[in-house]
Design a protein around this motif. Structure first.
Motif, short mmCIF file in Angstrom:
data_model
loop_
_atom_site.label_atom_id
_atom_site.label_comp_id
_atom_site.label_asym_id
_atom_site.label_seq_id
_atom_site.Cartn_x
_atom_site.Cartn_y
_atom_site.Cartn_z
N GLU A 62 8.33 -1.41 -6.26
CA GLU A 62 7.19 -1.24 -5.35
C GLU A 62 7.68 -1.17 -3.90
O GLU A 62 7.15 -0.40 -3.10
CB GLU A 62 6.18 -2.37 -5.56
CG GLU A 62 5.42 -2.22 -6.88
CD GLU A 62 4.59 -3.44 -7.27
OE1 GLU A 62 3.64 -3.28 -8.06
OE2 GLU A 62 4.90 -4.57 -6.82
N GLY A 66 7.18 1.95 -1.55
CA GLY A 66 6.54 1.70 -0.26
C GLY A 66 7.42 2.15 0.90
O GLY A 66 6.94 2.69 1.90
N THR B 24 2.15 2.66 -5.83
CA THR B 24 1.78 2.09 -4.54
C THR B 24 0.99 3.13 -3.75
O THR B 24 1.03 4.32 -4.05
CB THR B 24 3.02 1.69 -3.70
OG1 THR B 24 3.82 2.85 -3.45
CG2 THR B 24 3.87 0.66 -4.44
N ALA B 38 0.40 -2.59 -2.93
CA ALA B 38 1.07 -2.61 -4.23
C ALA B 38 0.40 -3.71 -5.06
O ALA B 38 0.60 -4.89 -4.79
CB ALA B 38 2.57 -2.91 -4.07
#
Lengths: 163, 163
Positions: A62, A66, B24, B38
């Protein structure tokens, strides 16, 4: 990373490498949990309970996705500023798909992403031609995007403008 | 990702893909700043002021490197549990080096990392042979490590045990 050089002009660009670096440190605290230090910032990496963690933070991938999304934001903003484009909004959704047998150790199966796709919704006062140039420049210049691309897993984004 | 299959045993491992996914979303808030969602977590990506940001969070590549470090922690822990190794501590330092001309748009210069290196200090009740196996399995099975490796920028870690 603050250059305002027009990317299509080869004059006045440095011919020698301009080295920059990024450093972080990680302190594993047991189980699936690691605390990361990046300059004055700290963030926690963990896994949800069903993956053996304590769910005290996003999981490693994640953060990687991100980071990709944040990197797109930085480059979209930077390129727009250089070219005089007016950017009003960016929303990015991204999904990475993996074959979990790789993580589990099955021989011959890669643990990394098999596919990364998503959508990038841009709002701004842009012509279609400008939007196309913005996409091209962003995909060409974004470090994280090119990490994925160079790995053979080019993110497949559907880009939309004002819709 | 909770398999306890011995990675050297090919029996009883699934022969079909076991798909997993990670998702995400990113909301650009202006300048160099993006908010990432997330699951139930949110984190902020920004740049320091000298790179045009407001320094309200780590930058994109710090998250990518932190994700790599957290991923190493998860795999080191998972493999140790599988093999019955006792792991007492892990500290990871990582530096990614870039040629900033790539980000600036200089034709022919890749924007992504040119090099990633660092140190992984492991503490635990391990023989040298077990430590070597732990490193090999971790580098083989870590998704984020293999993202870098597949991109042609294999992280060059110096691994140490109890030192």
């Amino acid at each position: 990373m603050t250059s305002t050089t027009d990317p299509t002009t080869e004059s006045a660009v440095p011919s020698q490498p301009q080295w920059g670096s990024v450093s972080t440190s990680g302190h594993w605290t047991g189980g699936q949990r690691t605390e990361i230090q990046a300059r004055q910032f700290e963030f926690v990496v963990d896994e949800p309970a069903k993956l053996g963690g304590t769910d005290t933070g996003p999981n490693p991938l994640e953060y990687v996705l991100g980071g990709l999304q944040g990197c797109l934001g930085v480059v979209l903003n930077t390129v727009s500023n250089e070219l005089g484009y007016s950017l009003d909004g960016v929303e990015v959704t991204t999904t990475g798909t993996l074959d979990l047998r790789g993580f589990a150790g099955v021989p011959g199966v890669s643990p990394q992403f098999q596919k990364v796709d998503g959508e990038v919704h841009v709002r701004g006062d842009l012509t279609e031609e400008e939007f196309t140039r913005l996409i091209d420049e962003t995909e060409r210049r974004c470090p994280a995007y090119n990490l994925f691309k160079d790995s053979g897993v080019t993110p497949e984004f559907r880009w939309t403008l004002n819709s």
